[in-house]
Design a protein around this motif. Sequence first.
Motif, PDB file in Angstrom:
ATOM      1  N   ILE A 252      39.922  45.838  43.156  1.00 41.75           N
ATOM      2  CA  ILE A 252      38.638  45.408  42.580  1.00 41.75           C
ATOM      3  C   ILE A 252      38.383  43.943  42.926  1.00 41.75           C
ATOM      4  CG2 ILE A 252      37.323  45.110  40.440  1.00 41.75           C
ATOM      5  CD1 ILE A 252      39.021  47.354  39.220  1.00 41.75           C
ATOM      6  N   ILE A 253      39.432  43.115  42.836  1.00 38.14           N
ATOM      7  CA  ILE A 253      39.292  41.704  43.208  1.00 38.14           C
ATOM      8  C   ILE A 253      38.852  41.585  44.667  1.00 38.14           C
ATOM      9  CG2 ILE A 253      40.535  39.535  43.560  1.00 38.14           C
ATOM     10  CD1 ILE A 253      39.983  40.149  40.632  1.00 38.14           C
ATOM     11  N   ASP A 254      39.424  42.397  45.555  1.00 35.85           N
ATOM     12  CA  ASP A 254      39.031  42.376  46.968  1.00 35.85           C
ATOM     13  C   ASP A 254      37.549  42.712  47.129  1.00 35.85           C
ATOM     14  OD1 ASP A 254      41.581  41.720  47.742  1.00 35.85           O
ATOM     15  OD2 ASP A 254      42.174  43.770  48.241  1.00 35.85           O
ATOM     16  N   ASP A 255      37.062  43.703  46.363  1.00 33.86           N
ATOM     17  CA  ASP A 255      35.649  44.077  46.439  1.00 33.86           C
ATOM     18  C   ASP A 255      34.754  42.930  45.962  1.00 33.86           C
ATOM     19  OD1 ASP A 255      36.298  46.544  47.410  1.00 33.86           O
ATOM     20  OD2 ASP A 255      36.063  47.601  45.504  1.00 33.86           O
ATOM     21  N   ILE A 256      35.202  42.216  44.927  1.00 31.89           N
ATOM     22  CA  ILE A 256      34.425  41.075  44.432  1.00 31.89           C
ATOM     23  C   ILE A 256      34.357  39.977  45.486  1.00 31.89           C
ATOM     24  CG2 ILE A 256      34.346  39.241  42.699  1.00 31.89           C
ATOM     25  CD1 ILE A 256      35.739  41.193  40.767  1.00 31.89           C
ATOM     26  N   VAL A 257      35.509  39.659  46.083  1.00 41.50           N
ATOM     27  CA  VAL A 257      35.561  38.614  47.103  1.00 41.50           C
ATOM     28  C   VAL A 257      34.651  38.969  48.280  1.00 41.50           C
ATOM     29  CG1 VAL A 257      37.065  37.456  48.760  1.00 41.50           C
ATOM     30  CG2 VAL A 257      37.859  37.837  46.423  1.00 41.50           C
ATOM     31  N   ALA A 258      34.642  40.251  48.670  1.00 37.39           N
ATOM     32  CA  ALA A 258      33.772  40.680  49.770  1.00 37.39           C
ATOM     33  C   ALA A 258      32.304  40.517  49.396  1.00 37.39           C
ATOM     34  CB  ALA A 258      34.068  42.125  50.138  1.00 37.39           C
ATOM     35  N   LEU A 259      31.966  40.773  48.128  1.00 38.10           N
ATOM     36  CA  LEU A 259      30.578  40.678  47.675  1.00 38.10           C
ATOM     37  C   LEU A 259      30.093  39.235  47.607  1.00 38.10           C
ATOM     38  CD1 LEU A 259      28.129  42.274  46.617  1.00 38.10           C
ATOM     39  CD2 LEU A 259      29.142  42.135  44.321  1.00 38.10           C
ATOM     40  N   VAL A 260      31.008  38.303  47.405  1.00 32.88           N
ATOM     41  CA  VAL A 260      30.645  36.886  47.283  1.00 32.88           C
ATOM     42  C   VAL A 260      29.897  36.390  48.524  1.00 32.88           C
ATOM     43  CG1 VAL A 260      31.650  34.554  47.238  1.00 32.88           C
ATOM     44  CG2 VAL A 260      32.427  36.278  45.614  1.00 32.88           C
ATOM     45  N   SER A 261      30.140  37.006  49.672  1.00 35.70           N
ATOM     46  CA  SER A 261      29.476  36.573  50.914  1.00 35.70           C
ATOM     47  C   SER A 261      27.963  36.762  50.859  1.00 35.70           C
ATOM     48  CB  SER A 261      30.054  37.337  52.107  1.00 35.70           C
ATOM     49  OG  SER A 261      29.801  38.736  51.983  1.00 35.70           O
ATOM     50  N   HIS A 262      27.451  37.546  49.889  1.00 33.40           N
ATOM     51  CA  HIS A 262      26.012  37.750  49.752  1.00 33.40           C
ATOM     52  C   HIS A 262      25.328  36.583  49.044  1.00 33.40           C
ATOM     53  CE1 HIS A 262      27.393  41.861  50.575  1.00 33.40           C
ATOM     54  NE2 HIS A 262      26.153  42.153  50.904  1.00 33.40           N
ATOM     55  N   PHE A 263      26.106  35.645  48.515  1.00 32.45           N
ATOM     56  CA  PHE A 263      25.558  34.529  47.747  1.00 32.45           C
ATOM     57  C   PHE A 263      25.768  33.212  48.489  1.00 32.45           C
ATOM     58  CE2 PHE A 263      26.803  37.865  44.834  1.00 32.45           C
ATOM     59  CZ  PHE A 263      25.712  37.985  43.977  1.00 32.45           C
ATOM     60  N   GLN A 264      24.927  32.241  48.168  1.00 37.87           N
ATOM     61  CA  GLN A 264      25.129  30.906  48.723  1.00 37.87           C
ATOM     62  C   GLN A 264      26.331  30.227  48.088  1.00 37.87           C
ATOM     63  OE1 GLN A 264      21.564  28.579  48.328  1.00 37.87           O
ATOM     64  NE2 GLN A 264      20.374  29.836  49.768  1.00 37.87           N
ATOM     65  N   SER A 265      26.508  30.449  46.781  1.00 37.82           N
ATOM     66  CA  SER A 265      27.609  29.787  46.069  1.00 37.82           C
ATOM     67  C   SER A 265      27.941  30.573  44.803  1.00 37.82           C
ATOM     68  CB  SER A 265      27.219  28.353  45.700  1.00 37.82           C
ATOM     69  OG  SER A 265      28.257  27.717  44.974  1.00 37.82           O
ATOM     70  N   VAL A 266      29.240  30.675  44.522  1.00 38.65           N
ATOM     71  CA  VAL A 266      29.708  31.326  43.295  1.00 38.65           C
ATOM     72  C   VAL A 266      30.787  30.455  42.663  1.00 38.65           C
ATOM     73  CG1 VAL A 266      30.799  33.356  42.281  1.00 38.65           C
ATOM     74  CG2 VAL A 266      29.218  33.635  44.187  1.00 38.65           C
ATOM     75  N   ARG A 267      30.647  30.191  41.369  1.00 39.08           N
ATOM     76  CA  ARG A 267      31.656  29.436  40.625  1.00 39.08           C
ATOM     77  C   ARG A 267      32.325  30.365  39.609  1.00 39.08           C
ATOM     78  NH1 ARG A 267      27.527  24.581  38.854  1.00 39.08           N
ATOM     79  NH2 ARG A 267      27.295  23.549  40.890  1.00 39.08           N
ATOM     80  N   TRP A 268      33.651  30.200  39.430  1.00 38.94           N
ATOM     81  CA  TRP A 268      34.400  31.013  38.478  1.00 38.94           C
ATOM     82  C   TRP A 268      34.798  30.146  37.282  1.00 38.94           C
ATOM     83  CZ3 TRP A 268      33.354  35.457  40.383  1.00 38.94           C
ATOM     84  CH2 TRP A 268      33.413  35.707  41.756  1.00 38.94           C
ATOM     85  N   LEU A 269      34.390  30.520  36.084  1.00 37.68           N
ATOM     86  CA  LEU A 269      34.668  29.735  34.879  1.00 37.68           C
ATOM     87  C   LEU A 269      35.322  30.611  33.818  1.00 37.68           C
ATOM     88  CD1 LEU A 269      31.268  27.809  34.554  1.00 37.68           C
ATOM     89  CD2 LEU A 269      33.370  27.019  35.650  1.00 37.68           C
ATOM     90  N   HIS A 270      36.326  30.045  33.151  1.00 39.20           N
ATOM     91  CA  HIS A 270      36.952  30.735  32.020  1.00 39.20           C
ATOM     92  C   HIS A 270      36.369  30.191  30.724  1.00 39.20           C
ATOM     93  CE1 HIS A 270      40.373  31.285  29.045  1.00 39.20           C
ATOM     94  NE2 HIS A 270      39.993  32.511  29.351  1.00 39.20           N
ATOM     95  N   THR A 271      36.116  31.075  29.769  1.00 36.85           N
ATOM     96  CA  THR A 271      35.576  30.661  28.478  1.00 36.85           C
ATOM     97  C   THR A 271      36.269  31.457  27.384  1.00 36.85           C
ATOM     98  OG1 THR A 271      33.515  30.281  27.252  1.00 36.85           O
ATOM     99  CG2 THR A 271      33.704  32.380  28.444  1.00 36.85           C
ATOM    100  N   ASN A 272      35.975  31.153  26.128  1.00 36.07           N
ATOM    101  CA  ASN A 272      36.579  31.918  25.048  1.00 36.07           C
ATOM    102  C   ASN A 272      35.619  33.007  24.576  1.00 36.07           C
ATOM    103  OD1 ASN A 272      34.684  30.684  23.366  1.00 36.07           O
ATOM    104  ND2 ASN A 272      36.117  29.170  22.604  1.00 36.07           N
ATOM    105  N   ARG A 273      36.107  33.886  23.687  1.00 38.78           N
ATOM    106  CA  ARG A 273      35.303  35.030  23.257  1.00 38.78           C
ATOM    107  C   ARG A 273      34.053  34.582  22.513  1.00 38.78           C
ATOM    108  NH1 ARG A 273      37.929  39.835  19.755  1.00 38.78           N
ATOM    109  NH2 ARG A 273      39.075  40.122  21.712  1.00 38.78           N
ATOM    110  N   LEU A 274      34.151  33.478  21.780  1.00 36.34           N
ATOM    111  CA  LEU A 274      32.998  32.985  21.021  1.00 36.34           C
ATOM    112  C   LEU A 274      31.833  32.677  21.949  1.00 36.34           C
ATOM    113  CD1 LEU A 274      32.304  32.241  18.055  1.00 36.34           C
ATOM    114  CD2 LEU A 274      32.828  29.883  18.651  1.00 36.34           C
ATOM    115  N   ASN A 275      32.118  32.025  23.076  1.00 32.61           N
ATOM    116  CA  ASN A 275      31.067  31.692  24.037  1.00 32.61           C
ATOM    117  C   ASN A 275      30.621  32.895  24.858  1.00 32.61           C
ATOM    118  OD1 ASN A 275      31.400  29.055  23.193  1.00 32.61           O
ATOM    119  ND2 ASN A 275      32.758  28.506  24.885  1.00 32.61           N
ATOM    120  N   ASN A 276      31.301  34.021  24.665  1.00 29.48           N
ATOM    121  CA  ASN A 276      31.031  35.224  25.448  1.00 29.48           C
ATOM    122  C   ASN A 276      30.452  36.336  24.574  1.00 29.48           C
ATOM    123  OD1 ASN A 276      31.241  35.961  28.190  1.00 29.48           O
ATOM    124  ND2 ASN A 276      32.953  37.326  27.774  1.00 29.48           N
ATOM    125  N   CYS A 277      29.804  35.947  23.472  1.00 30.92           N
ATOM    126  CA  CYS A 277      29.449  36.920  22.439  1.00 30.92           C
ATOM    127  C   CYS A 277      28.388  37.925  22.886  1.00 30.92           C
ATOM    128  CB  CYS A 277      29.006  36.204  21.164  1.00 30.92           C
ATOM    129  SG  CYS A 277      27.600  35.096  21.373  1.00 30.92           S
TER     130      CYS A 277
END
Length: 340
Positions: free
Chosen positions: A277-302
């Motif tokens: 699945i990670i490989d599929d995500i990395v392959a899909l990233v090429s469709h975008f100009q830029s992608v940032r990966w951020l970690h957050t907590n559950r509260l901010n992900n409500c």
Amino acid sequence: MRVSELMREDGLGWDTGRIAQLLLPFERDRVMNLRMSPNRQRDIWYWGRERDGIYTVRSAYNLIAGDVSDMASSEALATKSNIAARIGGECSSYLFCSSFIESSLHLFRDCGVAKWVWEELGIEYGTNGEGGEIRDWVEQVWKEMSATECGVGIEVHTTAGRRRREIGDGRDSDNAEGWKVAGDGYVKINVDARVKEGEGVGTGIVCRDGRGEVAWGLSVVWDESWEAHEAEAMAVLDGLEEAARRGVLKVEVESDSLIVIEALRTQKQGRSIFFHIIDDIVALVSHFQSVRWLHTNRLNNCIAHALAHLVPRVVGRFVWSSVLPSTANAAVLFDRSLIK
């Protein structure tokens, strides 16, 4: 018959005509619901007891010896009280709370940190009972809850103290309460997943524009039996696929799964379903100009959390534009209050 005989010649999808010819209706539905990778990847063997899919003697031993609950029942866990009983010496207090003797029962049931974890997971059985022995508590808990719920509780609890200390020490800057809107032409996509035995897997995705307003939401329910980190990775893939369809070019992706975010940041490779699945995500990233990966907590992900739990048991894809279902309104209002 081989699985390859049910696939198109290009290997990128199912041969619907052949499936209709060879399989019964209920079998057709099950096969057609299996997601196929958009990338041409050769089949490989992988060991399901390790996240990287590589066999180890340790994981084989753990499989034979039994899981954590069996070890706890037989007092085989390396708690300070068990170690002291075997080799002698003093039994010091529990590392997480520094209040009571570190026993198996305190570790999983009586400690305040343990109670907090069970409550956060919404599993009331975890704190049931007083006194007694660890084997009695384990037997009682396993009668009430599924193996998946108990496994999640144990896994989360063993990391809770370390994660809370990191937050308190300021070493976990991604996990701070509150969130910032995406600037510089980016949109922010938050993802979450629900894994519950008998209800399949649900993913929840919300996209917010540069002002922090909801642009669209998505919930996908899969008739699958994925592990939690696999479902979280699929939520990222679902979100990015929808963003690509909508012509989004610059994306910030936020998830409360540190395992997924670190795998995407490092583009680590492995043989398991998770890494496919990670490989599929990395392959899909090429469709975008830029992608940032951020970690957050559950509260901010409500909001994403609410969408992941919105449509249980109904397999399918559910999309909303700007206005989410009324059952998610409370999460949307609370989410706005967290904008920095």
